[in-house]
Design a protein around this motif. Structure first.
Motif, PDB file in Angstrom:
ATOM      1  N   THR A 140       1.686  -3.305  -8.939  1.00  0.00           N
ATOM      2  CA  THR A 140       3.110  -2.972  -8.848  1.00  0.00           C
ATOM      3  C   THR A 140       3.692  -3.300  -7.473  1.00  0.00           C
ATOM      4  OG1 THR A 140       2.806  -0.701  -8.040  1.00  0.00           O
ATOM      5  CG2 THR A 140       2.660  -1.056 -10.430  1.00  0.00           C
ATOM      6  N   LEU A 141       2.844  -3.680  -6.513  1.00  0.00           N
ATOM      7  CA  LEU A 141       3.312  -3.840  -5.132  1.00  0.00           C
ATOM      8  C   LEU A 141       3.912  -5.211  -4.849  1.00  0.00           C
ATOM      9  CD1 LEU A 141       0.420  -2.108  -3.123  1.00  0.00           C
ATOM     10  CD2 LEU A 141       2.568  -1.113  -3.940  1.00  0.00           C
ATOM     11  N   GLY A 142       3.546  -6.216  -5.645  1.00  0.00           N
ATOM     12  CA  GLY A 142       4.014  -7.566  -5.349  1.00  0.00           C
ATOM     13  C   GLY A 142       3.171  -8.207  -4.259  1.00  0.00           C
ATOM     14  N   ALA A 143       3.441  -9.493  -3.973  1.00  0.00           N
ATOM     15  CA  ALA A 143       2.619 -10.244  -3.019  1.00  0.00           C
ATOM     16  C   ALA A 143       3.030 -10.015  -1.582  1.00  0.00           C
ATOM     17  CB  ALA A 143       2.684 -11.735  -3.346  1.00  0.00           C
ATOM     18  N   ASP A 144       4.215  -9.461  -1.334  1.00  0.00           N
ATOM     19  CA  ASP A 144       4.711  -9.295   0.034  1.00  0.00           C
ATOM     20  C   ASP A 144       4.941  -7.831   0.377  1.00  0.00           C
ATOM     21  OD1 ASP A 144       4.761 -12.072   0.629  1.00  0.00           O
ATOM     22  OD2 ASP A 144       6.599 -12.274  -0.531  1.00  0.00           O
ATOM     23  N   TYR A 145       4.018  -6.975  -0.090  1.00  0.00           N
ATOM     24  CA  TYR A 145       4.154  -5.551   0.182  1.00  0.00           C
ATOM     25  C   TYR A 145       4.024  -5.285   1.686  1.00  0.00           C
ATOM     26  CZ  TYR A 145      -0.944  -6.056   0.169  1.00  0.00           C
ATOM     27  OH  TYR A 145      -2.242  -6.470   0.418  1.00  0.00           O
ATOM     28  N   PRO A 146       4.614  -4.214   2.173  1.00  0.00           N
ATOM     29  CA  PRO A 146       4.477  -3.867   3.596  1.00  0.00           C
ATOM     30  C   PRO A 146       3.040  -3.466   3.909  1.00  0.00           C
ATOM     31  CG  PRO A 146       5.587  -2.116   2.407  1.00  0.00           C
ATOM     32  CD  PRO A 146       5.490  -3.267   1.446  1.00  0.00           C
ATOM     33  N   THR A 147       2.541  -3.884   5.038  1.00  0.00           N
ATOM     34  CA  THR A 147       1.153  -3.588   5.395  1.00  0.00           C
ATOM     35  C   THR A 147       0.990  -2.202   6.014  1.00  0.00           C
ATOM     36  OG1 THR A 147       1.471  -4.692   7.525  1.00  0.00           O
ATOM     37  CG2 THR A 147       0.583  -6.017   5.716  1.00  0.00           C
ATOM     38  N   GLU A 148       2.096  -1.549   6.313  1.00  0.00           N
ATOM     39  CA  GLU A 148       2.043  -0.202   6.869  1.00  0.00           C
ATOM     40  C   GLU A 148       2.399   0.816   5.780  1.00  0.00           C
ATOM     41  OE1 GLU A 148       0.968   0.170   9.876  1.00  0.00           O
ATOM     42  OE2 GLU A 148       0.949  -1.984  10.296  1.00  0.00           O
ATOM     43  N   GLY A 149       2.230   2.092   6.113  1.00  0.00           N
ATOM     44  CA  GLY A 149       2.648   3.149   5.199  1.00  0.00           C
ATOM     45  C   GLY A 149       1.806   3.233   3.943  1.00  0.00           C
ATOM     46  N   ARG A 150       2.451   3.636   2.850  1.00  0.00           N
ATOM     47  CA  ARG A 150       1.741   3.902   1.599  1.00  0.00           C
ATOM     48  C   ARG A 150       0.963   2.686   1.105  1.00  0.00           C
ATOM     49  NH1 ARG A 150       3.002   3.166  -3.809  1.00  0.00           N
ATOM     50  NH2 ARG A 150       2.012   4.644  -5.258  1.00  0.00           N
ATOM     51  N   ALA A 151       1.597   1.510   1.071  1.00  0.00           N
ATOM     52  CA  ALA A 151       0.937   0.311   0.573  1.00  0.00           C
ATOM     53  C   ALA A 151      -0.304  -0.021   1.402  1.00  0.00           C
ATOM     54  CB  ALA A 151       1.901  -0.872   0.569  1.00  0.00           C
ATOM     55  N   GLY A 152      -0.178   0.105   2.718  1.00  0.00           N
ATOM     56  CA  GLY A 152      -1.329  -0.166   3.576  1.00  0.00           C
ATOM     57  C   GLY A 152      -2.470   0.791   3.316  1.00  0.00           C
ATOM     58  N   HIS A 153      -2.149   2.071   3.053  1.00  0.00           N
ATOM     59  CA  HIS A 153      -3.185   3.055   2.743  1.00  0.00           C
ATOM     60  C   HIS A 153      -3.868   2.722   1.420  1.00  0.00           C
ATOM     61  CE1 HIS A 153      -2.095   5.363   6.173  1.00  0.00           C
ATOM     62  NE2 HIS A 153      -0.955   5.848   5.687  1.00  0.00           N
ATOM     63  N   ILE A 154      -3.090   2.279   0.425  1.00  0.00           N
ATOM     64  CA  ILE A 154      -3.659   1.919  -0.879  1.00  0.00           C
ATOM     65  C   ILE A 154      -4.652   0.770  -0.723  1.00  0.00           C
ATOM     66  CG2 ILE A 154      -3.113   0.843  -3.112  1.00  0.00           C
ATOM     67  CD1 ILE A 154      -0.507   2.484  -3.088  1.00  0.00           C
ATOM     68  N   VAL A 155      -4.256  -0.256   0.039  1.00  0.00           N
ATOM     69  CA  VAL A 155      -5.135  -1.417   0.240  1.00  0.00           C
ATOM     70  C   VAL A 155      -6.415  -1.004   0.966  1.00  0.00           C
ATOM     71  CG1 VAL A 155      -5.366  -3.622   1.440  1.00  0.00           C
ATOM     72  CG2 VAL A 155      -3.275  -3.101   0.178  1.00  0.00           C
ATOM     73  N   ALA A 156      -6.291  -0.205   2.015  1.00  0.00           N
ATOM     74  CA  ALA A 156      -7.466   0.216   2.776  1.00  0.00           C
ATOM     75  C   ALA A 156      -8.420   1.031   1.909  1.00  0.00           C
ATOM     76  CB  ALA A 156      -7.031   1.037   3.996  1.00  0.00           C
ATOM     77  N   LEU A 157      -7.865   1.937   1.092  1.00  0.00           N
ATOM     78  CA  LEU A 157      -8.706   2.755   0.216  1.00  0.00           C
ATOM     79  C   LEU A 157      -9.355   1.896  -0.858  1.00  0.00           C
ATOM     80  CD1 LEU A 157      -9.770   5.504  -0.564  1.00  0.00           C
ATOM     81  CD2 LEU A 157      -7.650   5.911  -1.852  1.00  0.00           C
TER      82      LEU A 157
END
Length: 252
Positions: A113-130
């Motif tokens: 649901t994030l798309g290819a250009d999601y922000p690397t900080e905040g919620r999206a960044g936490h999702i990717v790291a997890l």
């Protein structure tokens, strides 16, 4: 699937794509510049590389290193979720099948649901790291079948992957390979790491996993992969995978 080496222009560490494929769909040998994780929410895939053959039922995923040539066959209709990971963002490692935990499944679906250009900080960044942490945590499963490089042995193994119930014995297969029995057995062990009988048993059980995930009956599966009785098949399945075929079906 999607040949996305050039499509993915995002500099994000992970990009998710999804697609639907019909039963019988075949994607011939190709590779990606990114690490690829193949995960089907529904359906069963068979994946082959030059070195191994894999069965990927629901609730399992396959890690493919960057540049790894592979072909994919959809054994049933497949609802695919693919992750493309930047090689410098992960430990590339080797091909492996791993179980998709409930947490990882939720993260994969959310990535879509994030798309290819999601922000690397905040919620999206936490999702990717997890997500990356969860993938690295999950152990590899016994869903790999080593394939030989010798073309004579590869001919034998490819035939058995396609028809695991073939009843021919080791002497017959040595003839197919154009080898004497002793040469065949030694070369087979050297190329695959397994004796012929053990390799064929593993090929049969991997096919059985795909058939069971398609909701075939245990009796039907036992005979289709070459066992003489459902009880002997169930015993070997439990010994190899740690669960009975019925438990495996319910887990799917």
């Amino acid at each position: 699937m999607k040949h996305s080496n050039e499509i993915l222009v995002s500099d994000r560490p992970v990009v998710a794509l999804h697609d639907e494929y019909p039963a019988g769909f075949m994607d011939p040998m190709h590779s990606h510049a990114h690490v690829q994780i193949l995960y089907a929410c529904a359906g069963i895939m068979a994946v082959r590389t030059a070195e191994a053959s894999y069965v990927v039922p629901p609730q399992r995923a396959l890690w493919l290193p960057a540049g790894m040539a592979h072909e994919v066959c959809c054994r049933s209709a497949v609802s695919l979720r693919t992750l493309y990971l930047r090689p410098d963002a992960v430990d590339d490692g080797r091909c492996r099948v791993f179980e998709v935990s409930a947490l990882l499944r939720a993260l994969i679906l959310e990535m879509g649901t994030l798309g290819a250009d999601y922000p690397t900080e905040g919620r999206a960044g936490h999702i990717v790291a997890l997500l990356l942490d969860e993938i690295q945590r999950l152990p590899a499963l016994l869903h790999e079948l080593a394939m030989p490089a010798d073309p004579r042995l590869l001919r034998v193994c490819s035939s058995l992957v396609d028809q695991p119930a073939d009843p021919r014995d080791i002497d017959d297969w040595a003839v197919v390979a154009g080898m004497g029995r002793r040469t065949f057995t030694r070369a087979f062990k050297r190329e695959t790491g397994l004796g012929f009988a053990m390799w064929r048993q593993q090929a049969r059980l991997m096919e059985a996993m795909a058939l069971l995930a398609s909701r075939n009956s245990i009796t039907q599966v036992a005979f289709e992969v070459g066992y003489d009785s459902p009880s002997s098949f169930s015993a070997m399945f439990r010994r190899t995978f740690g669960v009975s075929p019925s438990r495996y079906i319910s887990g799917q």
